[in-house]
Design a protein around this motif. Structure first.
Motif, short mmCIF file in Angstrom:
data_model
loop_
_atom_site.label_atom_id
_atom_site.label_comp_id
_atom_site.label_asym_id
_atom_site.label_seq_id
_atom_site.Cartn_x
_atom_site.Cartn_y
_atom_site.Cartn_z
N ALA A 32 0.86 -1.19 0.00
CA ALA A 32 0.00 0.00 0.00
C ALA A 32 0.89 1.23 0.00
O ALA A 32 1.70 1.42 0.92
N SER A 92 -1.65 -1.25 -3.97
CA SER A 92 -2.70 -0.23 -3.96
C SER A 92 -2.06 1.15 -3.86
O SER A 92 -1.04 1.32 -3.18
N SER A 94 -3.01 5.22 -3.00
CA SER A 94 -4.02 6.04 -2.34
C SER A 94 -3.90 7.48 -2.82
O SER A 94 -2.86 8.12 -2.62
N HIS A 166 -6.91 2.35 -3.89
CA HIS A 166 -7.23 1.91 -2.54
C HIS A 166 -8.73 1.83 -2.30
O HIS A 166 -9.19 1.02 -1.50
N LEU A 170 -10.98 -1.25 -0.52
CA LEU A 170 -11.85 -0.93 0.60
C LEU A 170 -13.30 -1.31 0.30
O LEU A 170 -14.01 -1.84 1.17
N PHE A 189 -12.49 5.27 6.30
CA PHE A 189 -11.11 4.84 6.34
C PHE A 189 -10.25 6.10 6.44
O PHE A 189 -10.26 6.95 5.56
N GLU A 287 -6.35 -1.25 4.85
CA GLU A 287 -6.09 -1.15 3.42
C GLU A 287 -5.20 -2.29 2.94
O GLU A 287 -5.33 -2.76 1.79
#
Length: 295
Positions: A32, A92, A94, A166, A170, A189, A287
Motif C-alpha cells: 500500500a 494499492s 491512495s 485503494h 476498501l 477509512f 487497506e
C-alpha cells in the motif's frame, strides 16, 4: 534513482517466526503506497494467513518523485521487497484520482475522458489504469503518478504487478464484511489528511469519495455533509472507522461529539492472522488486509 537522503522511519514490523523468504513461492505480497506511508504484508496462501507486515512512515516527503525515491530506499532496506518469487504482487495506491463507472457505460478507449471529468490530472505525468471495484458491475478508473508506477514496477522485473486504487480494495472488503440486512451504514477509512467515506446498503455501494482534511473541523464537516446528502441521522446511525485513528485522538473525539454511535472496525474475516498480529488494534492496516480480496 540517485538519492542519498533517507526520509522514512520503520514504525511497525511483524514477522511470524515460522515464515522464511524461501517460502515466497507460496505467498502473495501486498503493498500500500500513499503520500505518507509505504506498507506491505505477506500472506501465506496455503495457510490463508497473514505472516508479515512492515510499515514505513514517510517523513518530509512532499512530491511523487520523493515518494518513488523513498520506495526505492525502503526496498534496499527490506529483504521482503527484494524477493522476486512471490505468487502475486498486488499494489494499492491512495489518492483522489479515481472515478467509478458502471460496467455497461465503460469503454476502455475513453478511460482518460472519464477520469478528466472528476480529477485534475496531467496525462503526461500519470498512468491511467482501471479495475473492477466491487464485482463485474462497476469499474474503478484511477491514475498513478508515473514515477511511482515505474519505480514499483522496477522492483519486480520478474513478476506481473497488479495495481489497484485503494478505494477498490476498501469497497470489496466493506461489501465482503457488511451485513446488508442491517440496512444502510457508513464506513470511514482514515489516513493522515485524507478520509475515504463509503456508504453501503442492502443493494450494495451507494457512495464513495476521498476527502482532504487539514483539521478535525474539516474532517467532521465532510462526514456530516455526506450523512446529510445520504439522508442519514447522526443521532441514529452507527459509523464504523478504520485506519490511522486512535481512541484518544482529536479526530475520534470530534467524531464522538457529533455522532452518537462510533465503533472501530475489525480485521477482515475469511483470512487468518499470525498471533504476532494480536497486539495491534484490529482497525489498523485495513487497506493492506483488504488487498487480499481483490482479483
Amino acid at each position: 534513482m540517485d538519492t542519498i537522503n533517507t526520509h522514512f522511519r520503520l514504525s511497525h514490523q511483524i514477522k511470524d517466526e515460522a515464515f522464511q523468504l524461501s517460502q515466497a513461492g507460496n505467498c502473495n505480497l501486498y503493498i500500500a503506497i500513499s503520500a505518507k506511508a509505504v506498507r506491505f504484508a505477506v500472506v501465506d496462501v496455503e495457510r490463508n494467513k497473514f505472516v508479515v507486515l512492515e510499515d514505513y512512515e514517510l517523513i518530509t516527503v512532499f512530491t511523487p518523485l520523493q515518494v518513488a525515491e523513498q520506495l526505492n530506499l525502503i526496498a534496499a532496506h527490506s529483504p521482503v521487497l527484494q524477493e522476486q518469487r512471490w505468487l502475486n504482487v498486488r499494489i494499492s495506491v491512495s489518492n483522489q484520482y479515481f472515478t467509478l463507472v458502471p460496467e455497461t457505460l465503460f469503454d476502455p478507449a475513453h478511460q482518460e475522458d472519464y477520469l478528466q471529468l472528476h480529477s485534475d490530472l496531467d496525462p503526461k505525468q500519470h498512468v491511467i489504469l482501471y479495475n473492477r471495484a466491487c464485482g463485474p458491475e462497476v469499474v474503478n478508473i484511477f491514475a498513478v503518478d508515473g514515477v511511482v508506477y515505474r519505480m514499483a514496477q522496477s522492483l519486480f522485473p520478474e513478476r506481473s504487478v497488479q495495481f489497484v486504487h485503494h478505494t477498490s480494495s476498501l469497497i470489496r472488503s466493506a461489501l465482503h464484511q457488511n451485513d446488508r440486512k442491517d440496512g444502510r451504514s457508513m464506513q470511514l477509512f482514515v489516513e493522515r489528511n485524507y478520509d475515504t467515506i463509503l456508504v453501503v446498503d442492502e443493494n450494495g455501494l451507494q457512495f464513495c469519495n476521498v476527502f482532504h482534511y487539514l483539521s478535525p473541523e474539516d474532517f467532521i464537516y465532510f462526514v456530516i455533509f455526506v450523512m446529510q446528502e445520504q439522508k442519514m441521522n447522526p443521532e441514529q446511525e452507527t459509523i464504523t472507522v478504520w485506519g490511522d485513528i486512535t481512541h484518544d485522538s482529536s479526530l475520534f473525539n470530534t467524531l464522538k461529539k457529533y455522532i452518537r454511535q462510533v465503533r472501530f472496525g475489525k480485521r477482515p474475516a475469511d483470512v487468518g492472522y499470525s498471533y504476532k498480529f494480536d497486539d495491534m488494534f484490529e482497525h489498523r492496516y485495513f487497506e493492506l488486509y483488504s488487498l487480499h480480496f481483490c482479483e
